[in-house]
Write a protein that holds these residues in place. Structure first.
Motif, short mmCIF file in Angstrom:
data_model
loop_
_atom_site.label_atom_id
_atom_site.label_comp_id
_atom_site.label_asym_id
_atom_site.label_seq_id
_atom_site.Cartn_x
_atom_site.Cartn_y
_atom_site.Cartn_z
N GLU A 246 0.83 -1.21 0.00
CA GLU A 246 0.00 0.00 0.00
C GLU A 246 0.87 1.26 0.00
O GLU A 246 0.60 2.20 -0.74
CB GLU A 246 -0.91 -0.01 1.24
CG GLU A 246 -2.07 -0.96 1.15
CD GLU A 246 -3.18 -0.46 0.27
OE1 GLU A 246 -3.64 0.67 0.46
OE2 GLU A 246 -3.59 -1.21 -0.65
N GLN A 249 2.42 1.81 -3.46
CA GLN A 249 1.44 2.29 -4.45
C GLN A 249 1.02 3.73 -4.18
O GLN A 249 0.81 4.50 -5.12
CB GLN A 249 0.23 1.37 -4.46
CG GLN A 249 0.50 0.02 -5.08
CD GLN A 249 -0.77 -0.77 -5.35
OE1 GLN A 249 -1.87 -0.37 -4.97
NE2 GLN A 249 -0.63 -1.90 -6.01
N HIS A 250 0.89 4.10 -2.90
CA HIS A 250 0.54 5.48 -2.55
C HIS A 250 1.63 6.45 -3.04
O HIS A 250 1.31 7.54 -3.55
CB HIS A 250 0.36 5.63 -1.04
CG HIS A 250 -1.00 5.23 -0.56
ND1 HIS A 250 -2.15 5.85 -0.99
CD2 HIS A 250 -1.40 4.28 0.33
CE1 HIS A 250 -3.20 5.30 -0.41
NE2 HIS A 250 -2.78 4.35 0.39
N SER A 253 1.38 6.68 -6.99
CA SER A 253 0.17 7.39 -7.43
C SER A 253 0.24 8.89 -7.13
O SER A 253 -0.15 9.71 -7.95
CB SER A 253 -1.08 6.77 -6.78
OG SER A 253 -0.98 6.81 -5.38
N SER A 290 -6.43 -1.98 -7.28
CA SER A 290 -6.21 -1.13 -6.10
C SER A 290 -5.41 0.12 -6.48
O SER A 290 -5.72 1.23 -6.02
CB SER A 290 -5.46 -1.92 -5.03
OG SER A 290 -5.10 -1.10 -3.96
N PHE A 291 -4.40 -0.04 -7.33
CA PHE A 291 -3.59 1.09 -7.77
C PHE A 291 -4.40 2.08 -8.60
O PHE A 291 -4.31 3.30 -8.40
CB PHE A 291 -2.39 0.58 -8.59
CG PHE A 291 -1.56 1.68 -9.18
CD1 PHE A 291 -0.71 2.43 -8.40
CD2 PHE A 291 -1.64 1.96 -10.54
CE1 PHE A 291 0.05 3.46 -8.95
CE2 PHE A 291 -0.89 2.98 -11.10
CZ PHE A 291 -0.04 3.73 -10.30
N HIS A 293 -7.58 2.52 -8.48
CA HIS A 293 -8.53 3.18 -7.57
C HIS A 293 -7.85 4.35 -6.85
O HIS A 293 -8.45 5.42 -6.69
CB HIS A 293 -9.05 2.16 -6.56
CG HIS A 293 -9.93 2.76 -5.51
ND1 HIS A 293 -11.17 3.31 -5.80
CD2 HIS A 293 -9.76 2.92 -4.17
CE1 HIS A 293 -11.72 3.77 -4.69
NE2 HIS A 293 -10.88 3.55 -3.69
N LYS A 294 -6.60 4.17 -6.44
CA LYS A 294 -5.85 5.25 -5.77
C LYS A 294 -5.67 6.45 -6.70
O LYS A 294 -5.79 7.60 -6.28
CB LYS A 294 -4.49 4.73 -5.29
CG LYS A 294 -4.56 3.77 -4.12
CD LYS A 294 -3.18 3.28 -3.74
CE LYS A 294 -3.20 2.34 -2.57
NZ LYS A 294 -3.88 1.08 -2.81
N TYR A 297 -9.25 8.32 -7.04
CA TYR A 297 -9.76 9.15 -5.93
C TYR A 297 -8.82 10.30 -5.59
O TYR A 297 -9.25 11.38 -5.15
CB TYR A 297 -10.11 8.30 -4.71
CG TYR A 297 -8.99 7.88 -3.80
CD1 TYR A 297 -8.36 8.77 -2.93
CD2 TYR A 297 -8.58 6.55 -3.72
CE1 TYR A 297 -7.36 8.38 -2.08
CE2 TYR A 297 -7.58 6.14 -2.87
CZ TYR A 297 -6.97 7.06 -2.04
OH TYR A 297 -5.97 6.67 -1.19
N LYS A 298 -7.52 10.11 -5.81
CA LYS A 298 -6.57 11.21 -5.55
C LYS A 298 -6.73 12.33 -6.59
O LYS A 298 -6.50 13.50 -6.27
CB LYS A 298 -5.14 10.68 -5.56
CG LYS A 298 -4.78 9.95 -4.26
CD LYS A 298 -3.39 9.41 -4.26
CE LYS A 298 -3.16 8.65 -2.96
NZ LYS A 298 -1.85 8.03 -2.88
#
Length: 376
Positions: A246, A249-250, A253, A290-291, A293-294, A297-298
């Protein structure tokens, strides 16, 4: 604008007992709801009456007191979630599973707005008490509820839902740049500018260790003290791996959101890709959905634009220079190739990212013109 803030909390021994009781009550109510709806083939209409039936069915006064200590609004939220899950399973024609009391992840949601008292080290939640937490300076906004979560039987989180003014969110400066992103198994992201970000190796590096623990668990008798200790060790290992993935990926992104104003990506069907033999572990490790999606939303938080192109667009089979398609490139083992029409050499992922950028720009322009025409 609504945001969430995830905080790790450190409850006392007494508070842990209270939280564990609430987790058990949540699972108990949820399972009762699912059993009732499955057996009667109907959805619960009168929630208040149903909760009263559960309360009166308990044998001792002590159990009734414990059950009633879980606030009615929280009980209603558990029932509503059970109804939503039952409806979803009924539509998809799959069996609705019951929750386990020894599950790795447990949680319950507090829906009602409440007045919270937050010092630099303590968070107060009605019905539970004070919880110590790591101080976070950027925690701003009106609190409208929270979710309390337990992971690996020993780690507790509070996920706070905040209502924030859009003006208070710090936006990154506009760059005017556009980028196409090609996601994959070897390299998580390849940009149309030629940058490559590899997949996190946290899962694969710990896979051997996890298998070793699972083999030892298989030989043990379930329920013993050594069995429970080893199972918790395995749960903590997976929790650590998930956190590493996580965090990685954060970072990627957020870096892409800072650099680009317009981001174009592919629209993936992960289930179909995972159904192919040999792909399940690789896609689980990559966590592509998941990536993406980040990124999405960012982009909303920081006032950037993301757009998903047509799902069946053959981005890796088209030459980004001349625009002609080569059907022989369906074989994914071909990583570098030369176009037989214009003799241009291509890297498969970079070429796909360039095609995604061109397709994304054309689709976004069309969407923007249709929206403008509709408003006029």
């Amino acid at each position: 604008m609504y945001l969430t803030q995830k905080i790790r909390v450190y409850p006392t021994k007494q508070t842990k007992e209270t939280l564990d009781t609430f987790f058990r009550i949540t699972i108990f109510i949820y399972n009762k709801c699912i059993e009732y709806m499955v057996n009667n083939d109907t959805v619960i209409t009168n929630v208040h009456e149903f909760l009263n039936k559960i309360s009166t069915s308990l044998m001792t006064n002590k159990k009734k007191e414990i059950f009633n200590s879980f606030l009615p609004t929280w009980q209603h939220k558990v029932v509503s979630r059970a109804i939503c899950n039952y409806k979803r399973c009924h539509l998809q024609k799959i069996t609705c599973r019951l929750k386990k009391y020894d599950a790795n992840i447990q949680s319950f949601h507090i829906t009602d707005a409440y007045t919270e008292t937050m010092s630099k080290r303590n968070l107060y939640i009605p019905g539970i008490g004070y919880l110590k937490y790591r101080y976070i300076s950027n925690l701003k906004g009106k609190c409208i509820g929270c979710t309390i979560k337990k992971v690996a039987n020993s780690i507790y989180y509070v996920i706070i839902n905040l209502k924030v003014d859009e003006s208070s969110v710090k936006n990154y400066p506009k760059t005017g740049k556009m980028v196409g992103l090609d996601v994959g198994l070897k390299d998580l992201v390849t940009t149309s500018d030629g940058e490559k970000y590899s997949v996190s190796k946290a899962y694969l590096t710990n896979l051997v260790r996890a298998k070793r623990i699972q083999k030892r668990l298989a030989k043990m008798k379930p329920g013993g003290s050594n069995y429970l200790k080893l199972r918790q060790k395995l749960q903590l290992l997976f929790w650590k791996v998930e956190n590493q993935k996580e965090n990685y990926q954060h970072a990627i992104s957020l870096n892409l959101i800072r650099k680009y104003d317009y981001i174009f990506t592919e629209d993936f069907i992960t289930k179909e890709l995972m159904s192919k033999p040999g792909n399940k572990i690789n896609y689980t490790n990559a966590a592509i959905s998941s990536f993406l999606h980040k990124i999405s939303y960012k982009s909303i938080i920081y006032d950037k634009t993301t757009h998903k192109i047509d799902r069946y667009f053959p981005s890796s089979q088209i030459c980004s220079n001349c625009g002609r398609r080569d059907h022989s490139l369906k074989d994914t083992s071909i990583r570098n190739w030369r176009c037989k029409y214009c003799q241009m050499e291509h890297d498969r992922d970079v070429n796909a990212a360039k095609n995604i950028l061109e397709k994304g720009i054309s689709e976004y322009k069309l969407w923007f013109l249709l929206k403008k025409k509709k408003n006029n």
